[in-house]
Design a protein around this motif. Structure first.
Motif, mmCIF file in Angstrom:
data_model
loop_
_atom_site.group_PDB
_atom_site.id
_atom_site.type_symbol
_atom_site.label_atom_id
_atom_site.label_comp_id
_atom_site.label_asym_id
_atom_site.label_seq_id
_atom_site.Cartn_x
_atom_site.Cartn_y
_atom_site.Cartn_z
ATOM 1 N N MET A 100 31.688 27.278 143.728
ATOM 2 C CA MET A 100 30.813 28.210 143.045
ATOM 3 C C MET A 100 30.596 29.440 143.926
ATOM 4 O O MET A 100 30.237 29.317 145.094
ATOM 5 N N GLU A 101 30.815 30.595 143.356
ATOM 6 C CA GLU A 101 30.623 31.848 144.076
ATOM 7 C C GLU A 101 29.130 32.085 144.310
ATOM 8 O O GLU A 101 28.302 31.810 143.452
ATOM 9 N N GLN A 102 28.796 32.572 145.477
ATOM 10 C CA GLN A 102 27.403 32.821 145.838
ATOM 11 C C GLN A 102 27.133 34.323 145.956
ATOM 12 O O GLN A 102 27.975 35.073 146.445
ATOM 13 N N ASN A 103 25.962 34.745 145.526
ATOM 14 C CA ASN A 103 25.521 36.124 145.686
ATOM 15 C C ASN A 103 25.005 36.279 147.115
ATOM 16 O O ASN A 103 23.972 35.729 147.469
ATOM 17 N N GLU A 104 25.736 37.016 147.946
ATOM 18 C CA GLU A 104 25.347 37.195 149.340
ATOM 19 C C GLU A 104 24.669 38.533 149.601
ATOM 20 O O GLU A 104 24.517 38.943 150.746
ATOM 21 N N LEU A 105 24.247 39.217 148.543
ATOM 22 C CA LEU A 105 23.535 40.475 148.720
ATOM 23 C C LEU A 105 22.170 40.212 149.326
ATOM 24 O O LEU A 105 21.523 39.217 149.011
ATOM 25 N N TYR A 106 21.724 41.119 150.180
ATOM 26 C CA TYR A 106 20.399 41.001 150.766
ATOM 27 C C TYR A 106 19.487 42.025 150.116
ATOM 28 O O TYR A 106 19.694 43.227 150.261
ATOM 29 N N PRO A 107 18.468 41.560 149.368
ATOM 30 C CA PRO A 107 17.591 42.514 148.680
ATOM 31 C C PRO A 107 16.620 43.180 149.651
ATOM 32 O O PRO A 107 16.032 42.521 150.510
ATOM 33 N N ILE A 108 16.481 44.488 149.510
ATOM 34 C CA ILE A 108 15.499 45.240 150.284
ATOM 35 C C ILE A 108 14.816 46.227 149.342
ATOM 36 O O ILE A 108 15.337 46.552 148.276
ATOM 37 N N PHE A 109 13.668 46.709 149.751
ATOM 38 C CA PHE A 109 12.957 47.718 148.979
ATOM 39 C C PHE A 109 12.893 48.974 149.838
ATOM 40 O O PHE A 109 12.254 48.983 150.892
ATOM 41 N N LEU A 110 13.584 49.997 149.408
ATOM 42 C CA LEU A 110 13.704 51.237 150.175
ATOM 43 C C LEU A 110 12.584 52.207 149.835
ATOM 44 O O LEU A 110 12.223 52.364 148.667
ATOM 45 N N LYS A 111 12.075 52.876 150.834
ATOM 46 C CA LYS A 111 11.076 53.920 150.646
ATOM 47 C C LYS A 111 11.811 55.234 150.392
ATOM 48 O O LYS A 111 11.986 56.052 151.286
ATOM 49 N N VAL A 112 12.270 55.419 149.157
ATOM 50 C CA VAL A 112 13.076 56.603 148.837
ATOM 51 C C VAL A 112 12.254 57.884 148.797
ATOM 52 O O VAL A 112 12.821 58.964 148.614
ATOM 53 N N THR A 113 10.954 57.782 149.017
ATOM 54 C CA THR A 113 10.149 58.989 149.209
ATOM 55 C C THR A 113 10.307 59.504 150.646
ATOM 56 O O THR A 113 9.935 60.631 150.937
ATOM 57 N N GLN A 114 10.876 58.660 151.519
ATOM 58 C CA GLN A 114 11.093 59.043 152.911
ATOM 59 C C GLN A 114 12.568 59.188 153.251
ATOM 60 O O GLN A 114 12.916 59.530 154.372
ATOM 61 N N LEU A 115 13.436 58.889 152.295
ATOM 62 C CA LEU A 115 14.879 58.991 152.496
ATOM 63 C C LEU A 115 15.432 60.115 151.629
ATOM 64 O O LEU A 115 14.862 60.442 150.593
ATOM 65 N N CYS A 135 31.049 50.033 146.674
ATOM 66 C CA CYS A 135 29.581 50.035 146.716
ATOM 67 C C CYS A 135 29.069 49.284 147.939
ATOM 68 O O CYS A 135 29.498 48.167 148.205
ATOM 69 N N ASP A 136 28.131 49.916 148.661
ATOM 70 C CA ASP A 136 27.392 49.220 149.713
ATOM 71 C C ASP A 136 26.165 48.543 149.116
ATOM 72 O O ASP A 136 25.587 47.654 149.731
ATOM 73 N N PHE A 137 25.750 48.997 147.955
ATOM 74 C CA PHE A 137 24.571 48.453 147.296
ATOM 75 C C PHE A 137 24.738 48.614 145.792
ATOM 76 O O PHE A 137 25.524 49.430 145.329
ATOM 77 N N TYR A 138 24.011 47.785 145.053
ATOM 78 C CA TYR A 138 23.966 47.890 143.601
ATOM 79 C C TYR A 138 22.553 48.255 143.189
ATOM 80 O O TYR A 138 21.587 47.899 143.858
ATOM 81 N N MET A 139 22.435 48.931 142.088
ATOM 82 C CA MET A 139 21.123 49.275 141.545
ATOM 83 C C MET A 139 20.830 48.270 140.434
ATOM 84 O O MET A 139 21.210 48.478 139.295
#
Length: 189
Positions: A1-16, A114-118
């Motif tokens: 079974m394939e595993q989702n190895e993405l690491y979820p983070i919450f970015l402060k896009v008001t500072q990026l 992609c380095d990240f997905y939305m």
């Protein structure tokens, strides 16, 4: 079974600094998604043409529009980039330029670039839940988002606020605070 190895983070896009390359339908979709979650995000969109709705959305937020074709110089001081043009060669150029500069990149609808997905995002006040299908099915992420928006009560933010107040009153070390919060919230399950 394939595993989702993405690491979820919450970015402060008001500072990026975020750059969207492309001003068409996909650019509009990505900008809308980003601003829905973070209305004060610092975003620049570069494109030779802009969808009228994207222009209107930009006017209602602090989004900078640059009427031009993509140039590598637009990556200066950017932290993340979303490439949304309908020209795959341009998108891959953006990808390569970002990789050369260690800038996070998402080439819309092209997972290998992609380095990240939305993913899908559910927001209820301070509570935010991110949903990922590992790029396999954006439609499923959308349906799960709709489900959670329906079942999570609107007053969940009040619960988070009250739990925060209680946590700040607990005496003792970290493990004592964790034990107290676990005891208090075990009935939520």
């Amino acid at each position: 079974m394939e595993q989702n190895e993405l690491y979820p983070i919450f970015l402060k896009v008001t500072q990026l600094e975020v750059l969207i390359v492309g001003g068409g339908n996909v650019g509009l979709e990505k900008l809308t998604f980003l601003l829905k979650s973070s209305p004060n995000a610092k975003v620049t969109v570069v494109a030779p043409n802009f969808h009228q709705k994207l222009i209107e959305l930009a006017k209602n937020h602090s989004v900078k529009l640059i009427d031009d074709s993509y140039k590598v110089s637009y990556l200066t001081d950017k932290h993340m980039v979303i490439a949304t043009t309908d020209n795959i060669d341009v998108n891959i150029d953006v990808y390569k330029d970002c990789k050369d500069r260690n800038i996070l990149i998402n080439v819309a609808d092209n997972p290998p670039y992609c380095d990240f997905y939305m993913g899908g995002i559910v927001t209820k006040g301070n509570i935010k839940i991110a949903i990922s299908t590992n790029g396999k099915s954006p439609t499923l992420a959308k349906r799960l988002r709709q489900f959670f928006e329906e079942v999570i009560p609107d007053n969940i933010n009040e619960l988070a606020f009250n739990l925060n107040k209680y946590r700040n009153k607990i005496k003792g070390d970290f493990s004592n605070k964790v034990a107290e919060m676990n005891k208090l919230t075990e009935k939520l399950l």
